[in-house]
Design an enzyme around this catalytic site. Structure first.
Site, mmCIF file in Angstrom:
data_model
loop_
_atom_site.group_PDB
_atom_site.id
_atom_site.type_symbol
_atom_site.label_atom_id
_atom_site.label_comp_id
_atom_site.label_asym_id
_atom_site.label_seq_id
_atom_site.Cartn_x
_atom_site.Cartn_y
_atom_site.Cartn_z
ATOM 1 N N ASP A 1 -3.813 0.089 -1.527
ATOM 2 C CA ASP A 1 -2.618 0.576 -2.481
ATOM 3 C C ASP A 1 -3.373 0.785 -3.911
ATOM 4 O O ASP A 1 -2.441 1.170 -4.596
ATOM 5 C CB ASP A 1 -1.473 -0.313 -2.352
ATOM 6 C CG ASP A 1 -1.754 -1.860 -3.004
ATOM 7 O OD1 ASP A 1 -3.101 -2.005 -3.149
ATOM 8 O OD2 ASP A 1 -0.944 -2.556 -3.070
ATOM 9 N N SER A 2 -4.472 0.480 -4.087
ATOM 10 C CA SER A 2 -5.304 0.807 -5.367
ATOM 11 C C SER A 2 -5.314 2.445 -5.441
ATOM 12 O O SER A 2 -5.450 2.931 -6.530
ATOM 13 C CB SER A 2 -6.581 0.269 -5.379
ATOM 14 O OG SER A 2 -7.451 0.780 -4.335
ATOM 15 N N ASP B 1 -3.352 -0.962 3.428
ATOM 16 C CA ASP B 1 -2.484 -1.701 2.810
ATOM 17 C C ASP B 1 -0.880 -1.707 2.985
ATOM 18 O O ASP B 1 -0.384 -0.502 2.849
ATOM 19 C CB ASP B 1 -2.647 -1.601 1.334
ATOM 20 C CG ASP B 1 -3.582 -2.589 0.784
ATOM 21 O OD1 ASP B 1 -3.798 -3.769 1.215
ATOM 22 O OD2 ASP B 1 -4.246 -2.107 -0.236
ATOM 23 N N LYS C 1 -2.961 -4.779 5.841
ATOM 24 C CA LYS C 1 -3.286 -5.902 4.867
ATOM 25 C C LYS C 1 -2.224 -6.348 4.287
ATOM 26 O O LYS C 1 -1.318 -5.357 3.718
ATOM 27 C CB LYS C 1 -4.620 -5.369 4.200
ATOM 28 C CG LYS C 1 -5.027 -6.689 2.935
ATOM 29 C CD LYS C 1 -6.457 -6.213 2.241
ATOM 30 C CE LYS C 1 -6.425 -5.220 1.317
ATOM 31 N NZ LYS C 1 -5.718 -5.433 0.295
ATOM 32 N N GLU D 1 -0.535 -9.145 0.839
ATOM 33 C CA GLU D 1 -1.124 -10.076 -0.250
ATOM 34 C C GLU D 1 -0.244 -11.354 -0.125
ATOM 35 O O GLU D 1 0.995 -11.163 -0.375
ATOM 36 C CB GLU D 1 -0.908 -9.556 -1.511
ATOM 37 C CG GLU D 1 -1.967 -7.979 -1.513
ATOM 38 C CD GLU D 1 -1.764 -7.555 -3.130
ATOM 39 O OE1 GLU D 1 -1.497 -8.063 -4.143
ATOM 40 O OE2 GLU D 1 -2.527 -6.169 -3.283
ATOM 41 N N GLU E 1 -10.108 -11.935 -3.305
ATOM 42 C CA GLU E 1 -10.205 -11.147 -4.484
ATOM 43 C C GLU E 1 -10.433 -11.976 -5.845
ATOM 44 O O GLU E 1 -9.639 -12.827 -5.880
ATOM 45 C CB GLU E 1 -9.161 -9.921 -4.610
ATOM 46 C CG GLU E 1 -9.446 -9.353 -6.067
ATOM 47 C CD GLU E 1 -8.335 -8.096 -6.137
ATOM 48 O OE1 GLU E 1 -7.479 -7.707 -5.032
ATOM 49 O OE2 GLU E 1 -8.343 -7.193 -6.972
HETATM 50 O O1 KIV Z 1 -5.940 -1.716 -2.776
HETATM 51 C C1 KIV Z 1 -7.042 -2.067 -2.857
HETATM 52 O O2 KIV Z 1 -8.050 -1.248 -3.235
HETATM 53 C C2 KIV Z 1 -7.634 -3.355 -2.625
HETATM 54 C C3 KIV Z 1 -8.724 -4.061 -3.326
HETATM 55 C C4 KIV Z 1 -8.847 -5.398 -3.424
HETATM 56 C C5 KIV Z 1 -9.703 -3.596 -2.586
HETATM 57 O O3 KIV Z 1 -6.859 -4.320 -2.216
#
Ligand code: KIV
Length: 276
Positions: free
Chosen positions: A46-47, A85, A115, A117, A183
């Site tokens: 999600d970056s 993400d 993924k 968080e 991270e």
């Molecule tokens: O969204 C992202 O790029 C991440 C980074 C920590 C790699 O989660």
């Protein structure tokens, strides 16, 4: 071509002490290059909110954004495992909604795993794993909530904080996560987590003590537009090259040097003569 990198294949590499390589990608072309370069995993992170869509944080990124970009990446690659993400707001409301959204990223987006968080989500990870959804847990600095709570800081900097991270990682392992991304975790804490946890530990800003590494593509290429974190190594200056190439193109258009005969299509000579 050896087929898709499965959880088993990745775990085997870690067991054989091979480091895992992961990089983010958000579109077809960059995913093609990442696969050609031989990465093990691609993260549709999600970056993308920061590096592609121009937001200050990852909070505005939606499920539709994630699906759009995951689909583009999945059209490009055959071998690397694609991890998508789960964006802010897509897994916090209820287990049902989280499961549905994770399944959309896999079924519609073409990802092989998702993924999410935060250490508080081990019960959710358990529910997802029970339903056959491979989950990579993301611990340490959590960009989705860092801007709302405690800011962007290195985690695990004292003994208590290091053991708290190990406990969180153990809970994720027990819940059925297939890997953990950590991270901005202090070097010694990252070592402890990697030693204590049997799952692949993928680090970003968390030292070489992890089983593998991930970087944001735009950061490693030297084409990110905002702040570049201290842990980023730039392997190229593509941003400068892009700017220079566009500058030269603009100069040539303005001077009339482009397009020249080589980059134009002419009629056959006798055909051209008939025009005048
Ligand atoms: O969204 C992202 O790029 C991440 C980074 C920590 C790699 O989660």
């Amino acid at each position: 071509m050896t087929g898709r990198n499965t959880i088993c294949k990745l775990q085997k590499k870690v067991d054989n002490k091979e480091k895992l390589v992961m990089v983010t990608a958000y579109d077809y072309a960059s995913a093609i290059f990442a696969e050609k370069a031989g990465v093990d995993m691609i993260l549709v992170g999600d970056s993308l909110g920061n590096v592609v869509l121009g937001y200050d944080t990852t909070i505005p990124v939606t499920m539709e954004d994630m699906l759009h970009h995951t689909k583009a990446v999945s059209r490009a690659v055959k071998e690397p495992m694609i991890v998508a993400d789960m964006p802010y707001g897509s897994y916090e409301v209820s287990t049902e909604e989280a499961v549905r959204n994770a399944m959309r990223l896999i079924q519609e987006g073409g990802a092989q795993a998702v993924k999410l968080e935060g250490s508080q989500w081990s019960p959710l990870v358990k529910e997802m794993s029970k339903r056959g959804i491979p989950v990579m847990a993301h611990l340490g600095l959590l960009p989705q909530t860092a801007s709302l709570w405690n800011g962007y800081k290195t985690c695990g900097r004292d003994e208590t904080a290091a053991w708290a991270l190990v406990e969180a990682a153990e809970a994720m392992e027990e819940a059925g996560a297939f890997a953990i991304l950590i991270e901005c975790v202090a070097t010694e804490a990252a070592k402890l987590i990697t030693e204590k946890i049997d799952l692949p530990i993928i680090g970003i800003g968390s030292s070489a003590n992890c089983d593998g590494q991930v970087l944001v593509l735009h950061d490693l290429l030297g084409m990110s537009c905002g702040h570049t974190p201290k842990f980023v190594k730039q392997y190229a200056q593509i941003g400068e090259q892009i700017e220079q190439a566009i500058r030269t193109y603009a100069e040539e258009v303005r001077s009339g040097a482009f397009p020249d005969a080589e980059h134009s299509v002419a009629m056959a000579e006798d055909e051209a003569k008939r025009l005048y």
